[in-house]
Design a protein around this motif. Structure first.
Motif, PDB file in Angstrom:
ATOM      1  N   GLY A 211       0.817  -1.205   0.000  1.00  0.00           N
ATOM      2  CA  GLY A 211       0.000   0.000   0.000  1.00  0.00           C
ATOM      3  C   GLY A 211       0.849   1.251   0.000  1.00  0.00           C
ATOM      4  O   GLY A 211       2.033   1.235  -0.345  1.00  0.00           O
ATOM      5  N   ILE A 212       0.218   2.364   0.383  1.00  0.00           N
ATOM      6  CA  ILE A 212       0.915   3.650   0.382  1.00  0.00           C
ATOM      7  C   ILE A 212       1.958   3.681   1.485  1.00  0.00           C
ATOM      8  O   ILE A 212       1.680   3.376   2.644  1.00  0.00           O
ATOM      9  N   LYS A 213       3.166   4.083   1.135  1.00  0.00           N
ATOM     10  CA  LYS A 213       4.278   4.142   2.088  1.00  0.00           C
ATOM     11  C   LYS A 213       4.740   5.595   2.231  1.00  0.00           C
ATOM     12  O   LYS A 213       4.512   6.408   1.342  1.00  0.00           O
ATOM     13  N   PRO A 214       5.395   5.911   3.345  1.00  0.00           N
ATOM     14  CA  PRO A 214       5.899   7.277   3.494  1.00  0.00           C
ATOM     15  C   PRO A 214       7.002   7.567   2.483  1.00  0.00           C
ATOM     16  O   PRO A 214       7.821   6.698   2.181  1.00  0.00           O
ATOM     17  N   ALA A 215       6.988   8.764   1.943  1.00  0.00           N
ATOM     18  CA  ALA A 215       8.023   9.185   0.996  1.00  0.00           C
ATOM     19  C   ALA A 215       8.957  10.154   1.709  1.00  0.00           C
ATOM     20  O   ALA A 215       8.527  11.203   2.193  1.00  0.00           O
ATOM     21  N   ASN A 216      10.223   9.796   1.800  1.00  0.00           N
ATOM     22  CA  ASN A 216      11.189  10.605   2.533  1.00  0.00           C
ATOM     23  C   ASN A 216      12.491  10.761   1.764  1.00  0.00           C
ATOM     24  O   ASN A 216      12.874   9.895   0.974  1.00  0.00           O
ATOM     25  N   LEU A 217      13.174  11.857   2.035  1.00  0.00           N
ATOM     26  CA  LEU A 217      14.529  12.075   1.549  1.00  0.00           C
ATOM     27  C   LEU A 217      15.489  11.919   2.723  1.00  0.00           C
ATOM     28  O   LEU A 217      15.292  12.532   3.780  1.00  0.00           O
ATOM     29  N   ILE A 218      16.508  11.093   2.543  1.00  0.00           N
ATOM     30  CA  ILE A 218      17.512  10.915   3.589  1.00  0.00           C
ATOM     31  C   ILE A 218      18.771  11.670   3.188  1.00  0.00           C
ATOM     32  O   ILE A 218      19.343  11.430   2.116  1.00  0.00           O
TER      33      ILE A 218
ATOM     34  N   ILE B  38       8.586  14.502   2.131  1.00  0.00           N
ATOM     35  CA  ILE B  38       8.467  15.088   0.801  1.00  0.00           C
ATOM     36  C   ILE B  38       7.091  15.732   0.680  1.00  0.00           C
ATOM     37  O   ILE B  38       6.093  15.175   1.128  1.00  0.00           O
ATOM     38  N   HIS B  39       7.051  16.905   0.091  1.00  0.00           N
ATOM     39  CA  HIS B  39       5.814  17.662  -0.093  1.00  0.00           C
ATOM     40  C   HIS B  39       5.552  17.842  -1.591  1.00  0.00           C
ATOM     41  O   HIS B  39       6.474  17.672  -2.415  1.00  0.00           O
ATOM     42  N   PRO B  40       4.326  18.181  -1.982  1.00  0.00           N
ATOM     43  CA  PRO B  40       3.994  18.263  -3.411  1.00  0.00           C
ATOM     44  C   PRO B  40       4.922  19.143  -4.227  1.00  0.00           C
ATOM     45  O   PRO B  40       5.207  18.843  -5.385  1.00  0.00           O
ATOM     46  N   GLU B  41       5.416  20.216  -3.626  1.00  0.00           N
ATOM     47  CA  GLU B  41       6.234  21.171  -4.373  1.00  0.00           C
ATOM     48  C   GLU B  41       7.597  20.595  -4.774  1.00  0.00           C
ATOM     49  O   GLU B  41       8.260  21.137  -5.671  1.00  0.00           O
ATOM     50  N   ILE B  42       8.050  19.529  -4.104  1.00  0.00           N
ATOM     51  CA  ILE B  42       9.390  19.007  -4.389  1.00  0.00           C
ATOM     52  C   ILE B  42       9.373  17.546  -4.827  1.00  0.00           C
ATOM     53  O   ILE B  42      10.416  16.882  -4.812  1.00  0.00           O
ATOM     54  N   ILE B  43       8.204  17.030  -5.229  1.00  0.00           N
ATOM     55  CA  ILE B  43       8.131  15.624  -5.647  1.00  0.00           C
ATOM     56  C   ILE B  43       9.092  15.340  -6.804  1.00  0.00           C
ATOM     57  O   ILE B  43       9.824  14.339  -6.788  1.00  0.00           O
ATOM     58  N   LYS B  44       9.090  16.199  -7.816  1.00  0.00           N
ATOM     59  CA  LYS B  44       9.902  15.935  -8.998  1.00  0.00           C
ATOM     60  C   LYS B  44      11.386  15.893  -8.647  1.00  0.00           C
ATOM     61  O   LYS B  44      12.105  14.961  -9.041  1.00  0.00           O
ATOM     62  N   GLN B  45      11.859  16.897  -7.901  1.00  0.00           N
ATOM     63  CA  GLN B  45      13.271  16.907  -7.511  1.00  0.00           C
ATOM     64  C   GLN B  45      13.606  15.680  -6.666  1.00  0.00           C
ATOM     65  O   GLN B  45      14.649  15.046  -6.832  1.00  0.00           O
TER      66      GLN B  45
ATOM     67  N   LEU C  71      -2.466  18.044   7.094  1.00  0.00           N
ATOM     68  CA  LEU C  71      -2.138  19.452   7.296  1.00  0.00           C
ATOM     69  C   LEU C  71      -0.680  19.744   6.987  1.00  0.00           C
ATOM     70  O   LEU C  71      -0.342  20.837   6.526  1.00  0.00           O
ATOM     71  N   THR C  72       0.209  18.793   7.234  1.00  0.00           N
ATOM     72  CA  THR C  72       1.631  19.027   6.962  1.00  0.00           C
ATOM     73  C   THR C  72       1.955  18.885   5.484  1.00  0.00           C
ATOM     74  O   THR C  72       3.060  19.185   5.045  1.00  0.00           O
ATOM     75  N   ASN C  73       0.967  18.393   4.695  1.00  0.00           N
ATOM     76  CA  ASN C  73       1.141  18.273   3.244  1.00  0.00           C
ATOM     77  C   ASN C  73       2.178  17.217   2.861  1.00  0.00           C
ATOM     78  O   ASN C  73       2.765  17.281   1.771  1.00  0.00           O
ATOM     79  N   SER C  74       2.425  16.270   3.754  1.00  0.00           N
ATOM     80  CA  SER C  74       3.336  15.176   3.431  1.00  0.00           C
ATOM     81  C   SER C  74       2.677  14.258   2.404  1.00  0.00           C
ATOM     82  O   SER C  74       1.451  14.148   2.349  1.00  0.00           O
ATOM     83  N   ILE C  75       3.498  13.605   1.598  1.00  0.00           N
ATOM     84  CA  ILE C  75       2.937  12.752   0.557  1.00  0.00           C
ATOM     85  C   ILE C  75       3.424  11.318   0.735  1.00  0.00           C
ATOM     86  O   ILE C  75       4.361  11.032   1.481  1.00  0.00           O
ATOM     87  N   GLY C  76       2.756  10.382   0.031  1.00  0.00           N
ATOM     88  CA  GLY C  76       3.113   8.973   0.086  1.00  0.00           C
ATOM     89  C   GLY C  76       3.535   8.468  -1.278  1.00  0.00           C
ATOM     90  O   GLY C  76       3.405   9.161  -2.290  1.00  0.00           O
ATOM     91  N   ILE C  77       4.047   7.242  -1.288  1.00  0.00           N
ATOM     92  CA  ILE C  77       4.549   6.659  -2.533  1.00  0.00           C
ATOM     93  C   ILE C  77       4.120   5.203  -2.629  1.00  0.00           C
ATOM     94  O   ILE C  77       3.984   4.517  -1.612  1.00  0.00           O
TER      95      ILE C  77
END
Length: 208
Positions: free
Chosen positions: A25-32, A88-95, A176-182
């Motif tokens: 299912g949907i997992k957290p999307a993070n940059l390390i 990761i937030h919507p504004e930086i998904i591509k990067q 509210l934090t606008n975090s996204i999943g992957i």
């Protein structure tokens, strides 16, 4: 549709990766974010970050088998003992997505993917400035998973940087934090809160 063990084994590699990466299912999307002792920074997208405990505050993630092309994140963590995890937030998904490319160790994904290094007092590793929900961790241990060559990396949260509006009803509201999943390798999802229930005690479980 039924996929038996044999059918899964016969799938081409890319199809198998896409399916198996999606089954949880949907997992957290993070940059390390990491840095080595030569001050070379690294940034990589991970979808395997998981909560391991609250006291102490432990977070884990899975590092893929190391090759000559990948493994800079784990190398840097073992070298400096510090790293950051950034939502990761919507504004930086591509990067964020393009940090998954196999860059040479001398090339910083921060610079190549147009993201900004940000440093906090008394913490070695770089945060992602564009992220508003981020953690600074100290390395605790790395547990090899022999069956597929991956490594469970465990760290303890030493710094937590949260947006002002993170909490409602004593709960972190990721909508509210606008975090996204992957899901899978390259599909991203916004998060929407659909319910909130109290801490469960046996005598309070309703009849269904």
């Amino acid at each position: 549709m039924l996929y038996t063990e044999e059918a899964i084994a016969k799938l081409d590699r890319v199809t198998r990766i896409k399916i198996i990466n999606s089954v949880t299912g949907i997992k957290p999307a993070n940059l390390i974010g990491t840095i080595n002792n030569k001050k070379q920074t690294n940034l990589a997208i991970f979808s395997s970050v998981v909560h391991l405990g609250s006291d102490p505050a432990l977070i884990g993630f899975i590092a893929r088998p190391k090759t000559s092309e990948v493994g800079h994140t784990l190398d840097n963590i073992l070298e400096t003992k510090h790293y950051t995890i950034n939502h990761i937030h919507p504004e930086i998904i591509k990067q964020a997505h393009y940090t998954s490319a196999k860059f040479d160790v001398k090339i910083s994904e921060f610079k190549r993917c147009n993201l900004t290094e940000e440093y906090s007092t008394n913490f070695k590793a770089p945060f992602v400035k564009e992220s508003t929900f981020k953690m600074g961790l100290q390395f605790i241990e790395a547990i090899p998973i022999k069956h597929n060559g991956t490594v469970l990396v465990i760290g303890e949260i030493k710094q937590l940087l949260l947006p002002d509006n993170f909490s409602t009803e004593n709960d972190i509201n990721l909508e509210l934090t606008n975090s996204i999943g992957i899901s899978g390798l390259n599909s991203y999802y916004s998060l929407k809160k659909v319910a909130h229930y109290p801490y469960v005690r046996v005598n309070e479980v309703p009849e269904f």
